[in-house]
Design an enzyme around this catalytic site. Sequence first.
Site, short mmCIF file in Angstrom:
data_model
loop_
_atom_site.label_atom_id
_atom_site.label_comp_id
_atom_site.label_asym_id
_atom_site.label_seq_id
_atom_site.Cartn_x
_atom_site.Cartn_y
_atom_site.Cartn_z
N ALA A 147 0.18 -3.07 -0.76
CA ALA A 147 1.18 -2.00 -0.67
C ALA A 147 1.32 -1.59 0.79
O ALA A 147 0.43 -1.82 1.61
CB ALA A 147 0.75 -0.79 -1.50
N GLY B 194 7.25 -4.69 2.37
CA GLY B 194 7.14 -5.02 3.79
C GLY B 194 7.25 -6.52 4.01
O GLY B 194 7.73 -6.97 5.05
N LYS C 230 -3.21 2.82 4.46
CA LYS C 230 -2.04 2.84 3.57
C LYS C 230 -1.98 4.13 2.74
O LYS C 230 -0.96 4.38 2.09
CB LYS C 230 -2.06 1.62 2.64
CG LYS C 230 -2.18 0.26 3.35
CD LYS C 230 -0.92 -0.08 4.08
CE LYS C 230 -0.95 -1.43 4.78
NZ LYS C 230 -0.89 -2.58 3.93
N THR D 26 1.78 -10.57 -2.77
CA THR D 26 2.28 -11.18 -1.54
C THR D 26 1.82 -10.33 -0.35
O THR D 26 1.81 -9.10 -0.45
CB THR D 26 3.81 -11.25 -1.58
OG1 THR D 26 4.20 -12.09 -2.68
CG2 THR D 26 4.40 -11.81 -0.29
N GLU E 274 7.97 -8.75 -7.02
CA GLU E 274 6.73 -7.98 -7.17
C GLU E 274 6.90 -6.91 -8.25
O GLU E 274 6.01 -6.68 -9.07
CB GLU E 274 6.35 -7.32 -5.85
CG GLU E 274 5.86 -8.30 -4.80
CD GLU E 274 5.59 -7.68 -3.45
OE1 GLU E 274 4.77 -8.23 -2.71
OE2 GLU E 274 6.21 -6.65 -3.12
N THR F 73 -3.07 -9.02 2.66
CA THR F 73 -4.24 -8.65 1.86
C THR F 73 -4.32 -9.56 0.63
O THR F 73 -5.40 -10.07 0.29
CB THR F 73 -4.15 -7.16 1.44
OG1 THR F 73 -3.71 -6.39 2.55
CG2 THR F 73 -5.51 -6.65 0.98
C1 5RP Z 1 5.21 -7.66 0.28
C2 5RP Z 1 4.44 -6.42 0.01
C3 5RP Z 1 3.05 -6.37 0.50
O1 5RP Z 1 2.19 -6.20 -0.57
C4 5RP Z 1 2.93 -5.20 1.45
O2 5RP Z 1 3.85 -5.38 2.49
C5 5RP Z 1 1.51 -5.10 2.03
O3 5RP Z 1 1.25 -6.22 2.80
P1 5RP Z 1 -0.09 -6.40 3.63
O4 5RP Z 1 -1.18 -6.62 2.64
O5 5RP Z 1 0.18 -7.59 4.51
O6 5RP Z 1 -0.29 -5.14 4.45
O7 5RP Z 1 4.90 -5.49 -0.61
O8 5RP Z 1 6.54 -7.54 -0.13
#
Ligand code: 5RP
Length: 234
Positions: free
Chosen positions: A86, A99, A124, A29, A106, A32
């Site tokens: 992540a 996030g 990250k 989710t 997940e 990315t």
């Molecule tokens: C969602 C997550 C996402 O993988 C994490 O927030 C990273 O998101 P993004 O790829 O938008 O930076 O843990 O619950």
Amino acid sequence: MLTAQDIKKKVGEQAAQFIRQGMTAGIGTGSTAYWLIMALGEKVKAGLDIRCVPTSTHTARLAREQGIPLAELNDVDSIDITIDGADEIDPQGNLIKGGGGALLQEKMVAAASRELVIIADHTKLVDHLGAFPLPVEVITFGWKQVQRFIEQRYGVSSQLRLKDGQPLLTDHGHYILDAHFNQIIDPAALNTALNTLPGVVDNGLFIGMATQFVIGYPDGTVKTLPASRPSTAE
Ligand code: 5RP
């Protein structure tokens, strides 16, 4: 130099190569994972035969729109590989996730997977987890008690996550507290301690779960790194 979106697209597309014919794959989710799902959609249209376990209702909808066959976690014995994003990655390969609010599903999908590949841009990679607020998923009943405990035990403030001015409800009907640890000294111990607290459903620490990292950089480089010690150095 690539934009942040371009980097996410590149790592998402590259990681899609890990999902091969006949596999059962967990799909993550976030922004990315979005690009992973788009790339997988193209591959499915071109004949790739897979089934995917989504990590959120949002991802399920996106995948369905792309024609990707889906399976429930209950309907699979195990998952060959999960690919997910992540929020932070430490040198030991531990993560903060959630996030996007999907941490519970997940983590369950990741736990059922033989491999967990994390896709992210280089920002990250951190020396210590905790600058990103740690999501703690709590039941709606008595959530302020959990907030008080975190404050008293760790001296850490937390905020109830809101959406459009209202408490955000997760896919599973819970709230999220975003806890500002700043620097987490012992992520494994904190993960265990938080999850034994009455009212906590789970938290966003993923300890020793990732098996590989696909990290993108602004110059267009994409590095595939092993489970431990993803380096912050370019
Ligand atoms: C969602 C997550 C996402 O993988 C994490 O927030 C990273 O998101 P993004 O790829 O938008 O930076 O843990 O619950």
